[in-house]
Write a protein that holds these residues in place. Structure first.
Motif, short mmCIF file in Angstrom:
data_model
loop_
_atom_site.label_atom_id
_atom_site.label_comp_id
_atom_site.label_asym_id
_atom_site.label_seq_id
_atom_site.Cartn_x
_atom_site.Cartn_y
_atom_site.Cartn_z
N VAL A 92 0.84 -1.20 0.00
CA VAL A 92 0.00 0.00 0.00
C VAL A 92 0.87 1.25 0.00
O VAL A 92 0.64 2.20 -0.77
CB VAL A 92 -0.95 -0.01 1.22
N GLU A 93 1.90 1.24 0.83
CA GLU A 93 2.80 2.40 0.91
C GLU A 93 3.54 2.64 -0.41
O GLU A 93 3.71 3.79 -0.84
CB GLU A 93 3.82 2.20 2.03
N ALA A 94 3.95 1.55 -1.08
CA ALA A 94 4.65 1.68 -2.37
C ALA A 94 3.74 2.29 -3.43
O ALA A 94 4.15 3.18 -4.18
CB ALA A 94 5.17 0.32 -2.82
N VAL A 95 2.51 1.83 -3.48
CA VAL A 95 1.55 2.36 -4.45
C VAL A 95 1.31 3.84 -4.18
O VAL A 95 1.31 4.68 -5.10
CB VAL A 95 0.24 1.56 -4.42
N GLN A 96 1.10 4.19 -2.92
CA GLN A 96 0.87 5.60 -2.56
C GLN A 96 2.08 6.46 -2.92
O GLN A 96 1.94 7.56 -3.45
CB GLN A 96 0.57 5.70 -1.07
N ARG A 97 3.26 5.93 -2.66
CA ARG A 97 4.51 6.68 -2.91
C ARG A 97 4.69 6.94 -4.41
O ARG A 97 5.01 8.05 -4.82
CB ARG A 97 5.68 5.86 -2.35
N ILE A 98 4.50 5.90 -5.21
CA ILE A 98 4.72 6.03 -6.65
C ILE A 98 3.62 6.86 -7.30
O ILE A 98 3.85 7.59 -8.26
CB ILE A 98 4.83 4.63 -7.30
N CYS A 99 2.41 6.78 -6.77
CA CYS A 99 1.27 7.52 -7.31
C CYS A 99 1.48 9.04 -7.20
O CYS A 99 0.90 9.81 -7.96
CB CYS A 99 0.00 7.12 -6.57
N GLU A 100 2.31 9.47 -6.28
CA GLU A 100 2.58 10.90 -6.13
C GLU A 100 3.41 11.46 -7.29
O GLU A 100 3.47 12.67 -7.49
CB GLU A 100 3.33 11.15 -4.81
N HIS A 101 4.02 10.55 -8.06
CA HIS A 101 4.91 10.98 -9.14
C HIS A 101 4.39 10.64 -10.54
O HIS A 101 4.72 11.35 -11.50
CB HIS A 101 6.30 10.34 -8.95
N TRP A 102 3.64 9.54 -10.67
CA TRP A 102 3.19 9.10 -11.99
C TRP A 102 1.77 8.53 -11.93
O TRP A 102 1.36 8.02 -10.88
CB TRP A 102 4.10 7.99 -12.53
N PRO A 103 1.05 8.57 -13.06
CA PRO A 103 -0.20 7.80 -13.13
C PRO A 103 0.11 6.31 -13.10
O PRO A 103 1.15 5.88 -13.60
CB PRO A 103 -0.80 8.22 -14.47
N LEU A 104 -0.79 5.55 -12.49
CA LEU A 104 -0.55 4.11 -12.31
C LEU A 104 -1.54 3.29 -13.11
O LEU A 104 -2.72 3.63 -13.24
CB LEU A 104 -0.68 3.72 -10.83
N GLY A 105 -1.04 2.16 -13.63
CA GLY A 105 -1.89 1.16 -14.26
C GLY A 105 -1.69 -0.17 -13.58
O GLY A 105 -0.70 -0.38 -12.87
N LEU A 106 -2.62 -1.08 -13.81
CA LEU A 106 -2.52 -2.44 -13.28
C LEU A 106 -2.72 -3.42 -14.43
O LEU A 106 -3.69 -3.30 -15.20
CB LEU A 106 -3.59 -2.69 -12.22
N ALA A 107 -1.80 -4.37 -14.58
CA ALA A 107 -1.86 -5.38 -15.64
C ALA A 107 -1.79 -6.75 -14.97
O ALA A 107 -0.72 -7.21 -14.61
CB ALA A 107 -0.71 -5.20 -16.62
N SER A 108 -2.95 -7.39 -14.82
CA SER A 108 -3.03 -8.61 -14.01
C SER A 108 -3.54 -9.80 -14.80
O SER A 108 -4.37 -9.65 -15.70
CB SER A 108 -3.95 -8.36 -12.81
N SER A 109 -3.08 -10.97 -14.39
CA SER A 109 -3.61 -12.21 -14.97
C SER A 109 -4.84 -12.70 -14.22
O SER A 109 -5.50 -13.64 -14.66
CB SER A 109 -2.54 -13.31 -14.95
N SER A 110 -5.16 -12.07 -13.10
CA SER A 110 -6.38 -12.42 -12.39
C SER A 110 -7.60 -11.98 -13.21
O SER A 110 -7.53 -11.00 -13.95
CB SER A 110 -6.44 -11.74 -11.03
N PRO A 111 -8.72 -12.68 -13.06
CA PRO A 111 -9.94 -12.25 -13.74
C PRO A 111 -10.44 -10.93 -13.17
O PRO A 111 -10.12 -10.56 -12.03
CB PRO A 111 -10.93 -13.38 -13.47
N ARG A 112 -11.24 -10.23 -13.97
CA ARG A 112 -11.75 -8.92 -13.57
C ARG A 112 -12.44 -8.95 -12.20
O ARG A 112 -12.25 -8.03 -11.38
CB ARG A 112 -12.73 -8.43 -14.65
N ALA A 113 -13.21 -9.99 -11.94
CA ALA A 113 -13.94 -10.06 -10.68
C ALA A 113 -12.99 -10.03 -9.48
O ALA A 113 -13.27 -9.37 -8.47
CB ALA A 113 -14.80 -11.32 -10.63
N LEU A 114 -11.86 -10.73 -9.58
CA LEU A 114 -10.91 -10.78 -8.47
C LEU A 114 -10.10 -9.49 -8.37
O LEU A 114 -9.77 -9.05 -7.27
CB LEU A 114 -9.99 -11.99 -8.59
N ILE A 115 -9.77 -8.88 -9.51
CA ILE A 115 -9.09 -7.58 -9.48
C ILE A 115 -9.94 -6.57 -8.71
O ILE A 115 -9.46 -5.87 -7.82
CB ILE A 115 -8.81 -7.07 -10.91
#
Length: 216
Positions: A92-115
């Motif tokens: 959580v802290e890493a996502v918050q930290r990086i989000c302050e500098h760049w827009p974030l995307g998520l690329a997952s192999s999990s199905p949409r429901a689990l994401i």
């Protein structure tokens, strides 16, 4: 131009879900009279829903149609996450930290429901501008499709994006998309040496994921 966006994998990077996936799918295969092979878990990591359900149905001898396999396994995963999402230390802290500098995307192999379940239950959903599942593109990892799609929806060139990945298939996928790859491998599921060699940086934990490391 440097890095203009950062794309995270989910399973094995933000949440410690690979042991849960292995437990659920291994139990399902045994229950259905199939046979779990020594390399099964490594092969499954990064596969799309259609790919792994077909693999369980056919090669592992489950015998149910892939659509049934996918539905039943995903239902079991949802039940596990309802009991609690295994967020990795520092995620959580890493996502918050990086989000302050760049827009974030998520690329997952999990199905949409689990994401949606994971991001919703952890509160991480608010930090991601774009999220995609490999079920929403033509090919799963190691093909680059999901990373290319996320970059397109972020309105960024893939070569200007950094990707944070853990598995062999994920590292290959992000690299094939042309992204700068940061490897955050899980010691329980180490990536192949050739896949790890594609990473610009290798970290042992998300506390090490800083803006300086991403651009340096």
């Amino acid at each position: 131009m440097g890095i203009t966006a950062v794309v995270f994998d989910m399973d094995g990077v933000l949440i410690d879900s690979e042991p849960v996936w292995e437990l659920v799918r291994r139990g399902y295969v045994a229950e259905k009279g199939g046979r779990w092979l020594p390399d099964t878990q490594q092969r499954l990591m990064g596969m799309s829903t259609g790919e792994w359900s077909t693999y369980l149905s056919g090669e592992l001898g489950v015998g149910e149609p892939p659509e049934t396999v996918a539905r039943e396994v995903i239902e079991r995963m949802s039940e596990r996450y309802a009991e609690g999402v295994p967020v990795l230390p520092g995620a959580v802290e890493a996502v918050q930290r990086i989000c302050e500098h760049w827009p974030l995307g998520l690329a997952s192999s999990s199905p949409r429901a689990l994401i949606d379940t994971v991001l919703g239950r952890t509160g991480l959903i608010e930090y991601f501008s774009v999220t995609f599942s490999t079920e929403e593109v033509d090919r799963g990892k190691p093909a680059p499709d999901v990373y290319l799609t996320v970059a397109t929806f972020l309105r960024q060139r893939p070569s200007d994006c950094a990707a944070v990945e853990d598995s062999s298939n994920g590292l290959r996928s992000a690299h094939a998309a042309g992204m700068r790859v940061i490897a955050a491998p899980r010691p329980e599921y180490p990536p192949a040496s050739d896949a790890l060699g594609l990473a610009a940086k290798v970290i042992s934990g998300l506390d090490e994921l800083t803006p300086g490391l991403i651009t340096g």
